[in-house]
Write a protein that holds these residues in place. Structure first.
Motif, PDB file in Angstrom:
ATOM      1  N   TYR A  50       0.898  -1.148   0.000  1.00 23.64           N
ATOM      2  CA  TYR A  50       0.000   0.000   0.000  1.00 23.64           C
ATOM      3  C   TYR A  50       0.943   1.205   0.000  1.00 23.64           C
ATOM      4  O   TYR A  50       1.797   1.330   0.869  1.00 23.64           O
ATOM      5  CB  TYR A  50      -0.897   0.020   1.235  1.00 23.64           C
ATOM      6  CG  TYR A  50      -1.917   1.124   1.154  1.00 23.64           C
ATOM      7  CD1 TYR A  50      -3.094   0.943   0.428  1.00 23.64           C
ATOM      8  CD2 TYR A  50      -1.694   2.349   1.765  1.00 23.64           C
ATOM      9  CE1 TYR A  50      -4.024   1.968   0.323  1.00 23.64           C
ATOM     10  CE2 TYR A  50      -2.614   3.368   1.667  1.00 23.64           C
ATOM     11  CZ  TYR A  50      -3.775   3.173   0.948  1.00 23.64           C
ATOM     12  OH  TYR A  50      -4.688   4.182   0.844  1.00 23.64           O
ATOM     13  N   VAL A  51       0.811   2.077  -0.990  1.00 23.85           N
ATOM     14  CA  VAL A  51       1.742   3.193  -1.155  1.00 23.85           C
ATOM     15  C   VAL A  51       1.083   4.496  -0.702  1.00 23.85           C
ATOM     16  O   VAL A  51      -0.065   4.773  -1.044  1.00 23.85           O
ATOM     17  CB  VAL A  51       2.180   3.323  -2.634  1.00 23.85           C
ATOM     18  CG1 VAL A  51       3.155   4.485  -2.807  1.00 23.85           C
ATOM     19  CG2 VAL A  51       2.821   2.026  -3.123  1.00 23.85           C
ATOM     20  N   ILE A  52       1.834   5.273   0.051  1.00 20.70           N
ATOM     21  CA  ILE A  52       1.405   6.615   0.435  1.00 20.70           C
ATOM     22  C   ILE A  52       2.478   7.575  -0.079  1.00 20.70           C
ATOM     23  O   ILE A  52       3.625   7.504   0.344  1.00 20.70           O
ATOM     24  CB  ILE A  52       1.264   6.763   1.967  1.00 20.70           C
ATOM     25  CG1 ILE A  52       0.273   5.736   2.517  1.00 20.70           C
ATOM     26  CG2 ILE A  52       0.830   8.192   2.325  1.00 20.70           C
ATOM     27  CD1 ILE A  52       0.234   5.645   4.040  1.00 20.70           C
ATOM     28  N   VAL A  53       2.091   8.430  -1.035  1.00 20.56           N
ATOM     29  CA  VAL A  53       3.018   9.420  -1.583  1.00 20.56           C
ATOM     30  C   VAL A  53       2.696  10.743  -0.907  1.00 20.56           C
ATOM     31  O   VAL A  53       1.559  11.211  -0.963  1.00 20.56           O
ATOM     32  CB  VAL A  53       2.886   9.549  -3.117  1.00 20.56           C
ATOM     33  CG1 VAL A  53       3.911  10.538  -3.649  1.00 20.56           C
ATOM     34  CG2 VAL A  53       3.059   8.199  -3.789  1.00 20.56           C
ATOM     35  N   VAL A  54       3.709  11.327  -0.272  1.00 22.93           N
ATOM     36  CA  VAL A  54       3.503  12.552   0.514  1.00 22.93           C
ATOM     37  C   VAL A  54       4.207  13.728  -0.154  1.00 22.93           C
ATOM     38  O   VAL A  54       5.407  13.655  -0.450  1.00 22.93           O
ATOM     39  CB  VAL A  54       4.036  12.370   1.956  1.00 22.93           C
ATOM     40  CG1 VAL A  54       3.739  13.606   2.797  1.00 22.93           C
ATOM     41  CG2 VAL A  54       3.451  11.116   2.605  1.00 22.93           C
ATOM     42  N   THR A  85       5.541  19.698   7.134  1.00 28.14           N
ATOM     43  CA  THR A  85       6.439  19.147   6.111  1.00 28.14           C
ATOM     44  C   THR A  85       6.070  17.690   5.841  1.00 28.14           C
ATOM     45  O   THR A  85       5.367  17.054   6.641  1.00 28.14           O
ATOM     46  CB  THR A  85       7.904  19.207   6.578  1.00 28.14           C
ATOM     47  OG1 THR A  85       8.054  18.350   7.716  1.00 28.14           O
ATOM     48  CG2 THR A  85       8.335  20.630   6.910  1.00 28.14           C
ATOM     49  N   ALA A  86       6.571  17.180   4.750  1.00 28.05           N
ATOM     50  CA  ALA A  86       6.388  15.755   4.443  1.00 28.05           C
ATOM     51  C   ALA A  86       7.023  14.920   5.561  1.00 28.05           C
ATOM     52  O   ALA A  86       6.471  13.901   5.969  1.00 28.05           O
ATOM     53  CB  ALA A  86       7.010  15.423   3.092  1.00 28.05           C
ATOM     54  N   ASP A  87       8.164  15.368   6.061  1.00 31.35           N
ATOM     55  CA  ASP A  87       8.863  14.643   7.127  1.00 31.35           C
ATOM     56  C   ASP A  87       7.984  14.463   8.365  1.00 31.35           C
ATOM     57  O   ASP A  87       7.912  13.367   8.923  1.00 31.35           O
ATOM     58  CB  ASP A  87      10.150  15.367   7.525  1.00 31.35           C
ATOM     59  CG  ASP A  87      11.211  15.341   6.433  1.00 31.35           C
ATOM     60  OD1 ASP A  87      10.974  14.716   5.376  1.00 31.35           O
ATOM     61  OD2 ASP A  87      12.264  15.959   6.631  1.00 31.35           O
TER      62      ASP A  87
END
Length: 173
Positions: A50-54, A85-87
């Motif tokens: 399952y991919v989560i692109v941030v 932030t993405a972090d």
């Protein structure tokens, strides 16, 4: 209990690390994002992740996107909230689901990699991800070619009744 596997992708970090996407982003950032999402959708489906692109929302031009978008059964695209932030989003995801599931985080950000490793998740460098994606794409292409080859014979595409009629015609000539 079967643990679900997640791949969390630091979107802009990967775009800037992959030369082909970096070149696209210099002309059209939205196109580079869409290309990465397409690649990750196929890759995740193939690998069973399952991919989560941030993406950091502050880099989005025009009206700020502040949402999660489900693109398929195996992918979610996240634009972080203002001043997030993405972090920090990735750290939040790891703490929320990391104990129950296997999480890999794709980033070249050294500080982020240390946090990922310290939290029990796995880190994947942009280079490692690119190599595995390309290998997966080759395997997918090979499988598609094999499937097409198998389906080009008459007995694989015609029903038995039609085949029987054709066989009778062949024998009579």
């Amino acid at each position: 209990m079967n643990k679900k596997q997640y791949l969390v992708v630091d979107g802009y970090n990967i775009i800037n690390a992959w030369e082909d996407l970096k070149v696209i982003s210099q002309e059209n950032l939205e196109m580079a994002r869409d290309k990465l999402i397409d690649i990750m959708t196929e890759y995740g489906a193939y690998k069973g992740f399952y991919v989560i692109v941030v993406f950091d929302a502050y880099l989005v031009k025009g009206p700020r996107k502040d949402y999660e978008e489900i693109r398929g059964k195996n992918i979610k695209v996240v634009y972080t909230k203002e001043n997030q932030t993405a972090d920090t989003y990735i750290e939040k995801i790891i703490s929320e689901i990391g104990k129950k599931h296997i999480i890999k985080v794709a980033t070249n950000d050294w500080a982020q990699q240390q946090i990922v490793l310290g939290s029990g998740a796995f880190r994947v460098s942009a280079r490692e991800l690119k190599i595995d994606v390309e290998l997966s794409q080759k395997k997918i292409s090979k499988k598609i070619k094999e499937t097409k080859i198998q389906k080009t014979t008459l007995d694989s595409i015609l029903d038995k009744n039609t085949l029987s009629k054709l066989e009778k015609i062949r024998r009579n000539h």
